[in-house]
Design a protein around this motif. Structure first.
Motif, PDB file in Angstrom:
ATOM      1  N   ILE A  90       8.200  10.705  -3.564  1.00  0.00           N
ATOM      2  CA  ILE A  90       8.423   9.566  -2.693  1.00  0.00           C
ATOM      3  C   ILE A  90       7.185   9.425  -1.833  1.00  0.00           C
ATOM      4  N   LEU A  91       6.613   8.249  -1.884  1.00  0.00           N
ATOM      5  CA  LEU A  91       5.226   8.049  -1.488  1.00  0.00           C
ATOM      6  C   LEU A  91       4.879   8.668  -0.147  1.00  0.00           C
ATOM      7  N   ALA A  92       5.691   8.433   0.840  1.00  0.00           N
ATOM      8  CA  ALA A  92       5.351   9.001   2.137  1.00  0.00           C
ATOM      9  C   ALA A  92       6.385  10.015   2.570  1.00  0.00           C
ATOM     10  N   GLY A  93       7.125  10.533   1.620  1.00  0.00           N
ATOM     11  CA  GLY A  93       8.231  11.419   1.940  1.00  0.00           C
ATOM     12  C   GLY A  93       9.503  10.631   2.021  1.00  0.00           C
TER      13      GLY A  93
ATOM     14  N   ASP B 275     -18.449  -0.076   3.324  1.00  0.00           N
ATOM     15  CA  ASP B 275     -18.667  -0.097   1.870  1.00  0.00           C
ATOM     16  C   ASP B 275     -17.882  -1.200   1.175  1.00  0.00           C
ATOM     17  N   THR B 276     -17.183  -2.044   1.966  1.00  0.00           N
ATOM     18  CA  THR B 276     -16.309  -3.105   1.426  1.00  0.00           C
ATOM     19  C   THR B 276     -15.381  -2.566   0.341  1.00  0.00           C
ATOM     20  N   VAL B 277     -14.733  -1.457   0.665  1.00  0.00           N
ATOM     21  CA  VAL B 277     -13.766  -0.851  -0.253  1.00  0.00           C
ATOM     22  C   VAL B 277     -12.444  -1.598  -0.147  1.00  0.00           C
ATOM     23  N   GLU B 278     -11.950  -2.056  -1.270  1.00  0.00           N
ATOM     24  CA  GLU B 278     -10.659  -2.740  -1.321  1.00  0.00           C
ATOM     25  C   GLU B 278      -9.787  -2.090  -2.380  1.00  0.00           C
ATOM     26  N   VAL B 279      -8.485  -2.282  -2.249  1.00  0.00           N
ATOM     27  CA  VAL B 279      -7.553  -1.809  -3.282  1.00  0.00           C
ATOM     28  C   VAL B 279      -6.832  -3.023  -3.846  1.00  0.00           C
ATOM     29  N   ALA B 280      -6.445  -2.917  -5.086  1.00  0.00           N
ATOM     30  CA  ALA B 280      -5.758  -4.034  -5.735  1.00  0.00           C
ATOM     31  C   ALA B 280      -4.434  -4.304  -5.031  1.00  0.00           C
ATOM     32  N   GLU B 281      -4.261  -5.557  -4.606  1.00  0.00           N
ATOM     33  CA  GLU B 281      -3.047  -5.910  -3.871  1.00  0.00           C
ATOM     34  C   GLU B 281      -1.804  -5.721  -4.742  1.00  0.00           C
TER      35      GLU B 281
ATOM     36  N   MET C  57      -1.323  -3.369  -6.860  1.00  0.00           N
ATOM     37  CA  MET C  57      -0.977  -1.948  -6.817  1.00  0.00           C
ATOM     38  C   MET C  57      -0.303  -1.607  -5.490  1.00  0.00           C
ATOM     39  N   VAL C  58      -0.823  -2.162  -4.397  1.00  0.00           N
ATOM     40  CA  VAL C  58      -0.228  -1.920  -3.085  1.00  0.00           C
ATOM     41  C   VAL C  58       1.216  -2.380  -3.070  1.00  0.00           C
ATOM     42  N   MET C  59       1.460  -3.598  -3.535  1.00  0.00           N
ATOM     43  CA  MET C  59       2.808  -4.146  -3.478  1.00  0.00           C
ATOM     44  C   MET C  59       3.753  -3.409  -4.426  1.00  0.00           C
ATOM     45  N   ALA C  60       3.213  -2.915  -5.532  1.00  0.00           N
ATOM     46  CA  ALA C  60       4.051  -2.120  -6.439  1.00  0.00           C
ATOM     47  C   ALA C  60       4.508  -0.840  -5.738  1.00  0.00           C
ATOM     48  N   GLN C  61       3.598  -0.208  -4.982  1.00  0.00           N
ATOM     49  CA  GLN C  61       3.965   0.999  -4.250  1.00  0.00           C
ATOM     50  C   GLN C  61       4.951   0.683  -3.130  1.00  0.00           C
ATOM     51  N   VAL C  62       4.735  -0.436  -2.453  1.00  0.00           N
ATOM     52  CA  VAL C  62       5.650  -0.851  -1.388  1.00  0.00           C
ATOM     53  C   VAL C  62       7.043  -1.080  -1.962  1.00  0.00           C
TER      54      VAL C  62
ATOM     55  N   GLU D 208       9.344  -7.091   8.321  1.00  0.00           N
ATOM     56  CA  GLU D 208       8.485  -6.223   9.136  1.00  0.00           C
ATOM     57  C   GLU D 208       8.361  -4.837   8.512  1.00  0.00           C
ATOM     58  N   ILE D 209       9.449  -4.347   7.927  1.00  0.00           N
ATOM     59  CA  ILE D 209       9.399  -3.045   7.248  1.00  0.00           C
ATOM     60  C   ILE D 209       8.431  -3.132   6.070  1.00  0.00           C
ATOM     61  N   ARG D 210       8.513  -4.243   5.327  1.00  0.00           N
ATOM     62  CA  ARG D 210       7.605  -4.435   4.198  1.00  0.00           C
ATOM     63  C   ARG D 210       6.150  -4.486   4.669  1.00  0.00           C
ATOM     64  N   ASP D 211       5.881  -5.202   5.750  1.00  0.00           N
ATOM     65  CA  ASP D 211       4.515  -5.303   6.260  1.00  0.00           C
ATOM     66  C   ASP D 211       3.990  -3.935   6.694  1.00  0.00           C
ATOM     67  N   TYR D 212       4.856  -3.143   7.326  1.00  0.00           N
ATOM     68  CA  TYR D 212       4.450  -1.800   7.751  1.00  0.00           C
ATOM     69  C   TYR D 212       4.013  -0.975   6.548  1.00  0.00           C
ATOM     70  N   TYR D 213       4.841  -0.985   5.507  1.00  0.00           N
ATOM     71  CA  TYR D 213       4.512  -0.213   4.315  1.00  0.00           C
ATOM     72  C   TYR D 213       3.255  -0.739   3.634  1.00  0.00           C
ATOM     73  N   ALA D 214       3.100  -2.051   3.593  1.00  0.00           N
ATOM     74  CA  ALA D 214       1.920  -2.629   2.941  1.00  0.00           C
ATOM     75  C   ALA D 214       0.647  -2.164   3.639  1.00  0.00           C
ATOM     76  N   THR D 215       0.641  -2.207   4.969  1.00  0.00           N
ATOM     77  CA  THR D 215      -0.529  -1.739   5.720  1.00  0.00           C
ATOM     78  C   THR D 215      -0.772  -0.257   5.470  1.00  0.00           C
ATOM     79  N   ASN D 216       0.309   0.524   5.492  1.00  0.00           N
ATOM     80  CA  ASN D 216       0.217   1.964   5.283  1.00  0.00           C
ATOM     81  C   ASN D 216      -0.363   2.290   3.907  1.00  0.00           C
ATOM     82  N   MET D 217       0.194   1.662   2.861  1.00  0.00           N
ATOM     83  CA  MET D 217      -0.266   1.933   1.496  1.00  0.00           C
ATOM     84  C   MET D 217      -1.699   1.448   1.284  1.00  0.00           C
ATOM     85  N   ARG D 218      -2.017   0.296   1.861  1.00  0.00           N
ATOM     86  CA  ARG D 218      -3.359  -0.259   1.709  1.00  0.00           C
ATOM     87  C   ARG D 218      -4.387   0.690   2.345  1.00  0.00           C
TER      88      ARG D 218
END
Length: 455
Positions: A10-13, A86-92, A94-99, A126-136
């Motif tokens: 479980i991603l963050a426990g 370094d302009t490091v980005e992650v695929a959105e 992938m982020v949303m899949a983890q969320v 708001e819960i979704r936004d929290y997780y999205a920021t966290n995973m990103r």
């Protein structure tokens, strides 16, 4: 259960969103600036929330949490600053899949979206936004760390020098390990059993399409999938998270009031109802029925496998390797002579606890080169199958040595060198970054030097 690549850490426990709980329940915390990193303040409330988060994750904190936690947050901000540089980005996607994976887990544990909102005292958005920021952020930090160590090269002589320098009490103890091969057969399922299941599913679909029954109610009553108890709802998933046959039908659904045709997957037979599409992700319900294997068919499969074993050991008509290639129905091993691979380590060695229970029991009494009697086990898709195994090697418990455990020692050395590279980078980054720690937060023994600067 439909997921192809769900390594269910479980991603963050289990309830990493405890930070939200803390935020919701500690509104009386006075906003006090504890640290300043660059031009960003770190507030006491953020430290409190992160501390609660770590407690919920059961993360052991070595030392005073009001020293450890702000330092950890500061380190993360340094990594994120480098990610910006370094302009490091992650695929959105992938982020949303983890969320979605995390939110689906929470819904499964608590029972519904509404109960998740009640628990966290926050709207679902708001819960979704929290997780999205966290995973990103986690994804960006991981990429920065990987970029810092990507040029690391390790030679055999490096590993030997590292091993020779280890104190005796730091040499790891390697528990008993085995290497094994497997052959599996799926018992024959009578055509009538499959026809009966399809007839039941068609009946369910007709009742829903005519408006006589609710799909989720039928899922609760009849589905054999774990998510049946929550109405068959899977939650939002991308195409790659679903088995191909299911995804092909689900992503072609457009009318939430209609039910799909019957879909066969490795798990059994399904009917699917669309709930919602959101970009490249989809939320569906399904009802799963699995064909039942009779005792007669299980016995027949055991007899067939026993005959194969006899041809290997007595008649010498075929080798175990060839039998695995031409007879086994295990798609993960049949093209590698039945050799089982440990997904946790990427090697062919298993500790006994890492094997399926039935395989571990069969292997326990074998000597290298011996083949077990056929036995019944449950497959990854929770079906009854028959199998037999050959013990290739048994490595007794021992202190690690270069001859037998080179890969393990190499991994230790690589991890140690990577951490050294990152620590050296952090020291330079701390030195070059404006950091101010307010009175009341300075009396700490920090893991990294350089945080405390002259005012």
């Amino acid at each position: 259960m439909l997921q192809m690549k769900f390594s269910y850490k479980i991603l963050a426990g289990a309830f990493a969103a405890a930070a939200l709980v803390a935020g919701a329940r500690n509104n009386n915390i006075i906003e006090e600036v504890a640290w300043v990193i660059g031009d960003e303040p770190l507030y006491k409330s953020e430290i409190e929330q992160t501390y609660q988060d770590m407690l919920a994750d059961r993360i052991e904190i070595q030392g005073d949490p009001y020293c450890v936690v702000p330092e950890q947050i500061a380190i993360e901000r340094l990594f994120l600053h480098q990610a910006d540089v370094d302009t490091v980005e992650v695929a959105e996607s992938m982020v949303m899949a983890q969320v979605d994976q995390q939110l689906n887990f929470l819904i499964n544990q608590l029972g519904s979206r509404e109960k998740v909102e009640q628990y966290f005292r926050k709207p679902f958005s708001e819960i979704r936004d929290y997780y999205a920021t966290n995973m990103r952020n986690r994804g960006r930090i991981s990429q920065v760390r990987n970029n810092l160590t990507k040029d690391l090269k390790v030679t055999p002589s490096d590993v030997r020098r590292y091993f020779s320098s280890l104190p005796e009490d730091s040499v790891p103890f390697i528990p008993l390990q085995v290497e094994t091969q497997i052959i599996t057969l799926n018992p024959l399922i009578p055509r009538q059993e499959i026809d009966d299941i399809k007839a039941r599913l068609r009946g369910f679909a007709d009742r829903v399409n005519r408006g006589e029954s609710d799909f989720s109610t039928l899922a609760i009553l009849y589905s054999e999938a774990p998510e049946g108890m929550r109405g068959g709802e899977l939650g939002f998933m991308g195409r790659g998270q679903l088995v191909p046959e299911y995804a092909a039908v689900a992503f072609n659904l457009n009318d939430p009031k209609k039910v799909s045709k019957i879909v066969e997957t490795e798990y059994g037979y399904h009917i699917i109802q669309l709930i919602e599409k959101r970009g490249d992700r989809i939320n569906t319900r399904h009802i799963l029925l699995r064909p039942k294997v009779s005792e007669k068919d299980l016995s027949a499969a055991l007899e067939r496998l026993d005959s194969v074993r006899n041809d290997i050991l007595v008649n010498k008509k075929i080798t175990f390797d060839d039998a695995a290639r031409y007879i086994s129905q295990d798609k993960d091993t049949r093209y590698s002579k039945g050799v089982m691979v440990n997904n946790e380590t990427g090697t062919t060695r298993f500790e006994m606890s890492q094997l399926p229970q039935e395989v571990a029991r069969a292997v326990a009494s074998l000597q290298p080169g011996e083949i077990s009697a056929p036995f019944i086990m449950r497959s990854k898709t929770d079906r009854e199958i028959v199998a037999m195994v050959r013990l290739t090697a048994r490595i007794d418990a021992h202190r690690a040595n270069l001859a037998e455990d080179f890969q393990t020692i190499k991994n230790m050395y690589e991890n140690a060198r990577k951490q050294e590279i990152i620590d050296e980078w952090l020291e330079r980054k701390i030195k070059d970054t404006y950091v101010r720690i307010e009175d009341g937060w300075r009396g700490c023994e920090f893991k990294h030097e350089g945080w405390l600067k002259a005012k």
